[in-house]
Scaffold this motif. Structure first.
Motif: not given
Length: 286
Positions: A238-248
């Motif tokens: 209920d509290n942890v999120v993983y989000i990918p970050i694109p390479d510019p």
């Protein structure tokens, strides 16, 4: 080959190694004579012989003066192994007990409610990706929600877009093993994928499991649905999120991934996931 060096590698001290090797050569010998031949100080020789006796490497005659004899190497080294094995078991039990105590102690601590953000550098190889997935699943206590975007499908299906450092044909079976392991442990896993590339590997692994009870647990805990979408994130409990970050600098690549500990944002993503999940096409393992 230097037998004394090998004995030291097994845990004996310099003096203990020298005393045992000398007794092997000389046979039955008194402590004073052994001290003279081996060069071990007289003030140390009795302590050294006592240690060797406790290890099962040396035995003595109850005579005056006391005489010492090396036990045959094939027997003595087995004694040394048995002693090491017993000590290791004892150390592991003690270590396990301390781990249990620490877990209980830390479980009494309140998990932080504040927002926390961490950044991980790019994961580029099969080993890195599998390790990341394993860590994510190990971090899960109850449930983990995964959704992958159409970009993943494009990478999997187009050889020209595949990263030079990983091969989906190698990666997918390894990833499948990790999700099956987590499902067997009781973790609830829901996955929304843009294609059935993972499902095919999952079915193959699932059908190879002979134990019907384990198969039942996996079937109850691991659900996969197919949905083409542009979302890509993971929610843990209920509290942890993983989000990918694109390479510019590389539209098809990733700069890294961000981990957020934020109950409010995790709840928003969970609601979005439920919307997407309702639209997904069901898959079956059998």
């Amino acid at each position: 080959m230097d037998n004394e060096r090998l004995l030291r590698d097994l845990g004996l001290t310099k003096y203990e190694s020298s005393a045992y090797s000398t007794l092997i050569k000389e046979g039955v010998t008194g402590a004073q004579e052994l001290s003279r031949i081996s060069g071990i100080p007289v003030g140390k020789i009795y302590e050294v012989l006592s240690n060797l006796n406790n290890m099962g490497l040396v035995e003595f005659q109850r005579s005056r003066p006391r005489k010492y004899r090396a036990i045959k190497p094939e027997v003595a080294l087995d004694n040394l192994y048995t002693r090491k094995e017993e000590n290791t078991k004892s150390e592991l039990e003690s270590f396990k007990l301390k781990i249990s105590e620490l877990k209980d102690s830390f479980s009494d601590s309140n998990y932080p409610d504040h927002t926390e953000i961490k950044f991980w550098s790019t994961l580029i190889g099969e080993e890195d990706i599998v390790k990341s997935i394993k860590n994510t699943l190990d971090e899960t206590e109850n449930e983990t929600l995964h959704v992958k975007s159409m970009k993943v499908k494009e990478v999997m299906e187009s050889k020209s877009k595949r990263h030079k450092d990983f091969n989906p044909d190698i990666l997918l079976p390894l990833v499948t093993d990790e999700f099956i392991r987590a499902a067997k442990s009781g973790i609830s896993i829901k996955m929304l994928l843009p294609a059935d590339f993972f499902v095919n590997h999952l079915k193959e692994k699932y059908n190879q499991i002979p134990d019907t009870d384990i198969k039942k647990m996996i079937k109850e805990n691991l659900e996969v649905r197919i949905l083409e979408c542009d979302y890509d994130f993971v929610v843990i409990d209920d509290n942890v999120v993983y989000i990918p970050i694109p390479d510019p600098l590389n539209p098809d690549g990733l700069l890294g991934e961000m981990k957020m500990i934020d109950k409010e944002y995790a709840e928003k993503l969970r609601r979005k996931y439920e919307e997407l999940w309702a639209r997904g096409k069901r898959t079956v393992l059998e």
